[in-house]
Enzyme design. Structure first.
Site, PDB file in Angstrom:
ATOM      1  N   ARG A   1      43.501  35.612  44.482  1.00  0.00           N
ATOM      2  CA  ARG A   1      44.694  34.847  44.849  1.00  0.00           C
ATOM      3  C   ARG A   1      45.611  35.583  45.836  1.00  0.00           C
ATOM      4  O   ARG A   1      46.100  34.966  46.787  1.00  0.00           O
ATOM      5  CB  ARG A   1      45.468  34.406  43.598  1.00  0.00           C
ATOM      6  CG  ARG A   1      44.664  33.451  42.700  1.00  0.00           C
ATOM      7  CD  ARG A   1      45.488  32.874  41.560  1.00  0.00           C
ATOM      8  NE  ARG A   1      46.542  32.013  42.062  1.00  0.00           N
ATOM      9  CZ  ARG A   1      47.816  32.340  42.125  1.00  0.00           C
ATOM     10  NH1 ARG A   1      48.244  33.504  41.695  1.00  0.00           N
ATOM     11  NH2 ARG A   1      48.682  31.500  42.628  1.00  0.00           N
TER      12      ARG A   1
ATOM     13  N   CYS B   1      36.140  46.906  50.833  1.00  0.00           N
ATOM     14  CA  CYS B   1      36.278  47.311  52.228  1.00  0.00           C
ATOM     15  C   CYS B   1      36.841  46.167  53.073  1.00  0.00           C
ATOM     16  O   CYS B   1      36.139  45.597  53.921  1.00  0.00           O
ATOM     17  CB  CYS B   1      34.937  47.793  52.756  1.00  0.00           C
ATOM     18  SG  CYS B   1      34.245  49.070  51.697  1.00  0.00           S
ATOM     19  N   GLU B   2      38.065  45.792  52.805  1.00  0.00           N
ATOM     20  CA  GLU B   2      38.799  44.758  53.536  1.00  0.00           C
ATOM     21  C   GLU B   2      40.275  45.127  53.461  1.00  0.00           C
ATOM     22  O   GLU B   2      40.755  45.512  52.396  1.00  0.00           O
ATOM     23  CB  GLU B   2      38.662  43.376  52.860  1.00  0.00           C
ATOM     24  CG  GLU B   2      37.276  42.813  52.786  1.00  0.00           C
ATOM     25  CD  GLU B   2      36.799  42.168  54.088  1.00  0.00           C
ATOM     26  OE1 GLU B   2      37.617  41.984  55.016  1.00  0.00           O
ATOM     27  OE2 GLU B   2      35.600  41.873  54.152  1.00  0.00           O
TER      28      GLU B   2
ATOM     29  N   ARG C   1      46.199  24.843  36.053  1.00  0.00           N
ATOM     30  CA  ARG C   1      47.041  26.038  36.018  1.00  0.00           C
ATOM     31  C   ARG C   1      48.010  26.031  34.840  1.00  0.00           C
ATOM     32  O   ARG C   1      48.231  27.051  34.183  1.00  0.00           O
ATOM     33  CB  ARG C   1      47.835  26.107  37.328  1.00  0.00           C
ATOM     34  CG  ARG C   1      48.537  27.431  37.585  1.00  0.00           C
ATOM     35  CD  ARG C   1      49.431  27.339  38.813  1.00  0.00           C
ATOM     36  NE  ARG C   1      48.768  26.810  39.974  1.00  0.00           N
ATOM     37  CZ  ARG C   1      48.116  27.555  40.877  1.00  0.00           C
ATOM     38  NH1 ARG C   1      48.078  28.855  40.744  1.00  0.00           N
ATOM     39  NH2 ARG C   1      47.520  26.993  41.915  1.00  0.00           N
TER      40      ARG C   1
ATOM     41  N   TYR D   1      42.535  30.309  38.188  1.00  0.00           N
ATOM     42  CA  TYR D   1      42.086  30.665  39.536  1.00  0.00           C
ATOM     43  C   TYR D   1      41.949  32.180  39.680  1.00  0.00           C
ATOM     44  O   TYR D   1      42.191  32.745  40.734  1.00  0.00           O
ATOM     45  CB  TYR D   1      43.012  30.057  40.605  1.00  0.00           C
ATOM     46  CG  TYR D   1      43.172  28.561  40.408  1.00  0.00           C
ATOM     47  CD1 TYR D   1      42.130  27.698  40.698  1.00  0.00           C
ATOM     48  CD2 TYR D   1      44.342  28.023  39.863  1.00  0.00           C
ATOM     49  CE1 TYR D   1      42.250  26.333  40.458  1.00  0.00           C
ATOM     50  CE2 TYR D   1      44.465  26.653  39.630  1.00  0.00           C
ATOM     51  CZ  TYR D   1      43.418  25.822  39.934  1.00  0.00           C
ATOM     52  OH  TYR D   1      43.536  24.480  39.695  1.00  0.00           O
TER      53      TYR D   1
ATOM     54  N   GLU E   1      45.301  15.745  34.903  1.00  0.00           N
ATOM     55  CA  GLU E   1      44.275  16.764  35.180  1.00  0.00           C
ATOM     56  C   GLU E   1      44.923  18.140  35.324  1.00  0.00           C
ATOM     57  O   GLU E   1      44.828  18.776  36.375  1.00  0.00           O
ATOM     58  CB  GLU E   1      43.541  16.418  36.483  1.00  0.00           C
ATOM     59  CG  GLU E   1      42.905  15.040  36.513  1.00  0.00           C
ATOM     60  CD  GLU E   1      42.463  14.622  37.920  1.00  0.00           C
ATOM     61  OE1 GLU E   1      42.823  15.312  38.906  1.00  0.00           O
ATOM     62  OE2 GLU E   1      41.766  13.611  38.033  1.00  0.00           O
TER      63      GLU E   1
END
Ligand SMILES: *Cc1c(COP(=O)(O)O)cnc(C)c1O
Length: 423
Positions: A313, A345-346, A277, A374, A274
């Site tokens: 990520r 805004c973080e 990536r 991802y 499976e």
């Protein structure tokens, strides 16, 4: 190995300049390379040319229809973790009998979809799930082919948040419960226990880290067969890593394949992988434009138009992405440390701190490398930013495989309640 390189001073994906893609799609935008996707799939597939193998691409790594369809055309199956991924895989041309359904929380609805379509296998992660699946399958007059995902109690994975194979993790059934659970499965009318699965984590760089888990699975197959179970499949999961920075050198798919062959020995089973990536990781980049350069308190902030909602990520796993200027810097240009940040805004909306970069100016384009896995799948509309666009390149052709929604489209699914007096 990938197909992103500078030509005449401009970063290209295959034969297409990323400047041209930015002009056509706007930024931020993901760009995927068809040749890279195909190469990664075939390296793994060719390594098992003479074996009964199902390479079930882990759709959650990159679920764009264009990407799945490319792999489906090459013969890939799909590992899905939701009804939505199942529908996308089928829409992209993956035959049902090459679809494996993983995940800890399959709903009744999702089980019905899988059973109706006749998928290859459900990877079951608990006894309650087994009972639900049996009930639904028997009501439909079917038997669900299942593998238990066993938790082999090993530690592996490139980051604590992407390790899944030890006792504290929610994944899989306990190693020592396996015999009892196969007994139970064989008593249920709607279940056909056909296999055993493991998946111990992601971004694993050394194949040796898989060995213990794989050996446990093989030993379990032999034991269950001795006890009369017709176990015909083993699923070794995904998880092989890709290089994100210079000097990172994960074991090759060939070494991985050789170890699988070695661990299996003469065991006659269908082998399932499976990989996610490994297939999609360095087949994609995210291009972004510099909006502002802000100097403050002795720091230089390069403020980009891509945010953590487009590429999560770094915020989620402290992940590293190489960031390249789309245009090669002038000869002799000096590099200096900057913080690469987004518009959200973080405070976690920071892609890199004190990253040594060549001079950058408003309007310049940069590319986040190895963003094919991802990346877009983890994107969101946080801060009400329309979902990031995606393009697929093949040679000199570039196709928009997901366009950016308009503001109207983004808003269309929502409404204010009727009790608000409309102006
Ligand atoms: C995420 C996942 C994969 C893919 O992992 P990669 O590290 O991307 O290869 C495979 N199997 C399962 C069950 C997964 O959850």
């Amino acid at each position: 190995m990938h197909h992103f390189a500078y030509r005449n001073g401009v970063l290209h994906c295959e034969d297409v300049s990323l400047e041209a893609v930015a002009r056509e799609l706007g930024t931020p935008a993901y760009v995927y390379s068809d040749a890279t996707l195909r190469r990664h799939y075939s390296v793994l597939a060719d390594a098992f040319a003479n074996r009964n193998v199902l390479i079930a691409y882990a759709v959650k790594a990159n679920s764009n229809l264009g990407v799945i369809a490319t792999l489906a055309e090459m013969g890939a199956g799909a590992d899905v973790v939701s009804g939505g991924e199942l529908m996308k895989a089928m829409e992209a041309g993956v035959p049902a009998n090459r679809i494996v359904f993983s995940g800890v929380a399959k709903t009744a609805e999702e089980m019905k979809i899988g059973l109706t379509r006749g998928i290859h296998q459900f990877n079951v992660e608990s006894l309650p799930e087994l009972h639900r699946l049996s009930k639904i399958a028997s009501e439909m007059g079917k038997r669900a082919p299942i593998a238990f995902r066993v938790n082999p109690h090993v530690e592996a994975g490139g980051h604590a948040h992407i390790s899944t194979g030890s006792a504290e993790h929610k994944f899989g059934i306990a190693w020592h419960e396996a015999d009892a659970f196969y007994d139970e499965a064989s008593r249920l009318p709607g279940i056909d226990p056909v296999g055993i699965a493991v998946h111990i984590g992601s971004q694993i760089m050394r194949v040796e880290q898989f060995r213990a888990a794989w050996e446990k699975v093989v030993a379990l197959v032999r034991r269950l067969r001795d006890r009369g179970f017709a176990i015909s499949r083993v699923d070794f999961g995904g998880g092989l890593g890709v290089p994100y920075k210079d000097g990172e050198d994960p074991d090759s798919p060939l070494v991985y394949a050789n170890q699988a062959r070695d661990v299996l020995g003469s065991l006659d089973v269908q082998l399932i992988f499976e990989p996610g990536r490994l297939i999609a990781g360095n087949a994609g980049v995210l291009i972004s434009k510099v909006e502002y350069i802000k100097e403050r308190d002795g720091r230089t902030f390069v403020i980009l138009d891509a945010g953590m909602n487009d590429l999560m990520r770094p915020a989620l796993y402290s992940a590293y992405h190489e960031v390249l200027p789309v245009r090669t810097p002038a000869l002799g240009a000096t590099r200096s440390p900057v913080d690469l940040v987004g518009p959200i805004c973080e405070s976690t909306d920071r892609f890199a701190k004190d990253r040594s970069m060549p001079p950058l100016h408003e309007g310049d384009l940069v590319a986040f490398m190895t963003a094919g896995a991802y990346g877009a799948t983890l994107s969101s509309q946080y801060n009400s930013r329309p979902l990031v666009a995606e393009a697929l390149v093949r040679g000199d052709a570039c196709v928009v495989v997901r366009r950016r929604p308009t503001f109207d489209e983004m808003i269309a699914l929502e409404r204010a309640p009727d009790w608000i007096a409309s102006g």
